[in-house]
Motif scaffolding. Structure first.
Motif, short mmCIF file in Angstrom:
data_model
loop_
_atom_site.label_atom_id
_atom_site.label_comp_id
_atom_site.label_asym_id
_atom_site.label_seq_id
_atom_site.Cartn_x
_atom_site.Cartn_y
_atom_site.Cartn_z
N ALA A 45 18.60 40.90 37.95
CA ALA A 45 19.79 41.87 37.20
C ALA A 45 21.14 41.60 37.52
O ALA A 45 21.86 41.31 37.00
CB ALA A 45 19.22 42.93 36.91
N ASN A 46 20.68 41.61 39.00
CA ASN A 46 22.64 41.51 39.85
C ASN A 46 22.86 40.23 40.63
O ASN A 46 24.25 40.09 39.85
CB ASN A 46 21.98 42.72 41.24
N PHE A 47 22.52 38.95 39.68
CA PHE A 47 23.10 37.99 40.15
C PHE A 47 23.87 37.76 39.80
O PHE A 47 24.80 36.59 40.05
CB PHE A 47 21.64 37.49 40.47
N SER A 48 23.90 37.74 38.04
CA SER A 48 25.54 36.93 37.27
C SER A 48 26.38 37.48 37.86
O SER A 48 27.45 36.69 37.38
CB SER A 48 24.51 37.08 35.76
N TYR A 49 26.87 38.59 38.33
CA TYR A 49 27.78 38.81 38.84
C TYR A 49 28.31 39.07 39.81
O TYR A 49 29.47 39.65 40.17
CB TYR A 49 27.37 41.49 38.37
N TYR A 50 27.78 38.29 40.67
CA TYR A 50 28.31 38.34 42.07
C TYR A 50 29.02 36.52 41.69
O TYR A 50 28.68 36.26 41.18
CB TYR A 50 27.60 37.49 43.53
N LYS A 51 30.63 37.29 42.41
CA LYS A 51 31.46 35.72 41.54
C LYS A 51 32.21 35.35 42.97
O LYS A 51 32.58 34.84 42.98
CB LYS A 51 32.42 36.42 41.25
#
Length: 197
Positions: A45-51
């Motif tokens: 669930a967190n993967f798309s938020y790492y920038k």
């Protein structure tokens, strides 16, 4: 973890994620840099938020959860490496990671003290240690309800403790808490801490 629970996890969480939880996750992880340890990455669930991360090393002991996270790994903005490991036994050298992140994980880990000590060991001194966790609240009625529901809830949700005093555990295991944001009537806490070594 049961295969059934892992299959229904995302559909159950989807309304919460859309209402507010996704924004909380994004605030917690999006600005983190360097090599990041994510403990108990679940379905990703967190993967798309790492920038801004150089790399995310995501540990998840449940093969069904890991398998469901593969599409999210492929769509992530930064490299994500999935590792089959538990929080209590991290297969990494001391002082490896620049940051550690755990979201909705310490409630389920059988030995959270051991996991927190392992996180402390593998993270660099002063590293940000960030958690989003649900906790036992201090209000009498709701707290007692959490206590009463926990035995049933643990069986239903693969070991999740509704009444774990997670903030106390974080403080007791060598982390300096710098900020706490409370959500959903204090049931969920976003905790920004530092690794005190």
């Amino acid at each position: 973890m049961s295969t059934l629970f892992s299959k229904i996890y995302d559909p159950i969480m989807r309304p919460l994620e859309k209402m507010r939880m996704g924004n909380i996750r994004e605030r917690l992880v999006s600005q983190q840099e360097g090599v990041i340890l994510e403990v108990g990455s679940g379905t990703g669930a967190n993967f798309s938020y790492y920038k801004n991360a150089e790399k995310v090393v995501a540990i998840e002991p449940d093969s069904s959860m890991r398998n469901q996270s593969f599409p999210k790994v492929k769509n992530a903005h930064v490299p994500v490496e999935l590792v089959d490991a538990s929080g209590e036994h991290l297969p990494f050298d001391d002082n490896t990671f620049d940051t550690a992140i755990g979201t909705l994980v310490l409630c389920t880990i059988p030995n959270p003290n051991r996991a927190l000590q392992e996180i402390r060991r593998v993270c660099k001194p002063g590293a940000p240690i960030l958690f989003l966790e649900h906790v036992r609240v201090d209000r009498p009625l709701l707290g007692r309800l959490q206590d009463w529901l926990t035995p049933f809830w643990k069986r239903l949700c693969d070991g999740c403790h509704l009444n774990r005093r997670t903030l106390d555990l974080i403080k007791q295991n060598g982390f300096r808490v710098e900020r706490i944001d409370k959500y959903y009537k204090d049931i969920f806490l976003a905790v920004d801490a530092r690794n005190e070594k």
